[in-house]
Design a protein around this motif. Structure first.
Motif: not given
Length: 418
Positions: A155-159, A175-180, A211-218
């Motif tokens: 599940k993506p972190v949409f916020n 801590g290590l954070i994961l972002s799908f 996928e790529e938009l979310q990675i760019a944001r992250d």
């Protein structure tokens, strides 16, 4: 208790015996002696297997077992046995359960249930309460109880602000954070890769752009906050490019790829086999080639099976209704060994994941804990349901040719062989 491993070719790029064929004597879980020949004694357990290779134990960073809540898919104890016989001495277990592992008690349930098993279990606790993406879970408390990272599985972190706060807060305890990597607004109702095959087959497509938009944001947020971010199971060529560029800038990001995304393309969809329905979806040949290159050059740090057992009631249905997921522990090594060299596999299954997720790294030398994966890289066979050890049988690799097979593990002073 002593175990004598005979004539093993050691694959340990960081150790003193790399690529050497040696006998290894293990006493009470510790490597006592490594030599060209060690004499057998009557009370030794002797391991003498064809073309035996060993490496430091493999660690799978994305495994789901079902328990608690979905024991019909896979229990923790049986899942850990599957992992051991598949060559994995450690697994990180997702909060893909009911109830969601989003508190201290849930984390302790996982670790207590896995106690005294040959394969060690490390919980990845939920990032948000009930993995709903609204309120951050009690990360520090869960880390103190044994959680090694935090993620709302698949599940993506949409916020945007929640991810920012999580990355800032987790720095207080390393801590290590994961972002799908998925933008749900762009992906929409898509269930497969958007492209020629989705159009031909009449299946709703999710574009690589999601996928790529979310990675760019992250990556933008991570650059602002600092901290540690891991992006699990990337699947597109541009995702590799984005992460490569971020690493060049010194941003503290790592990523993983699932075995099936590394090898298989959306051409697999033509039989409408629901085992091919995975998240992220299978992409194109261009993507798999870019992913393989990303692994070889070090942009992609970690390979995972993304083992996700799904019961037959949720897989043997119309393709659009089937749940996402494939099991992958049993097929992981045989599949990878057909496209990657042994040293790269060991680096991505052992060295890199342990470093990123904070596990103690070992080496194959005298005085070290015996944390070993045993395998034969030369066995050729076709993967079938008979090779499946999991309770659920939803393997994407059924019918695929394999090169290499895991024999099992020695870990936690236990020898487990397939």
């Amino acid at each position: 208790m002593s175990t004598l491993i005979k004539s093993a070719i050691i694959i340990d790029p960081t150790g003193p015996h790399h690529k050497q064929q040696k006998d290894i004597l293990i006493t009470n879980g510790i490597i006592e002696k490594i030599a060209t020949t060690i004499d057998k004694k009557s009370d030794y357990t002797v391991v003498n297997l064809d073309n035996l290779h060993i490496s430091c134990g493999w660690f799978d960073t994305s495994v789901s077992f079902g328990e608690p809540g979905f024991e019909e898919r896979e229990t923790i104890v049986n899942g850990l046995q599957v992992a051991a016989k598949s060559g994995f001495t450690s697994v990180a277990v997702n909060a893909n359960t009911n109830p969601i592992i989003d508190n201290k008690a849930g984390v302790e349930f996982l670790t207590n249930t896995a106690n005294k098993q040959a394969t060690s279990l490390y919980p990845i606790a939920a990032l948000t309460q009930q993995s709903k993406g609204a309120e951050m879970a009690e990360l520090f408390d869960m880390q103190q109880s044994g959680a090694i990272a935090f993620s709302d599985y698949n599940k993506p972190v949409f916020n945007d602000n929640l991810l920012k706060i999580a990355l800032l807060y987790a720095q207080n305890f390393d801590g290590l954070i994961l972002s799908f990597p998925k933008n749900n607004a762009i992906a929409g109702m898509g269930i497969v890769n958007e492209g020629i095959n989705s159009t031909k087959l009449g299946l709703k497509g999710a574009p690589a752009l999601a996928e790529e938009l979310q990675i760019a944001r992250d990556l933008f947020i991570l650059e602002y906050t600092g901290g540690k971010l891991h992006i699990p199971t990337i699947s597109t060529a541009n995702s590799v490019k984005l992460i490569k560029e971020a690493k060049k800038k010194g941003i503290n990001v790592t990523c993983s790829v699932a075995v099936h995304n590394l090898l298989l393309t959306d051409n697999e969809l033509h039989n409408f086999d629901s085992n091919t329905k995975v998240n992220p979806p299978l992409r194109t040949l261009k993507d798999t080639k870019a992913l393989q290159k990303g692994v070889k050059e070090g942009t992609i740090d970690i390979i995972t099976s993304d083992h996700n057992p799904i019961d037959i009631e949720h897989k043997k249905v119309e393709y659009s209704q089937a749940k996402n997921g494939t099991i992958g522990l049993e097929s992981a090594f045989g599949a990878l060994n057909s496209v990657l060299d042994i040293e790269t596999i060991v680096k991505c299954l052992s060295i890199n994941p342990k470093k990123r997720f904070g596990l103690t790294s070992t080496s194959i030398k005298k005085g070290e804990k015996a944390d070993l994966s045993l395998f034969n890289p030369k066995t050729e066979y076709t993967f079938s349901e008979q090779n499946i050890l999991s309770t659920s049988k939803n393997s994407i690799f059924i019918g695929k040719k394999m090169e290499g097979k895991a024999y099992g593990v020695f870990n936690n002073n236990q020898l487990i062989l397939n």
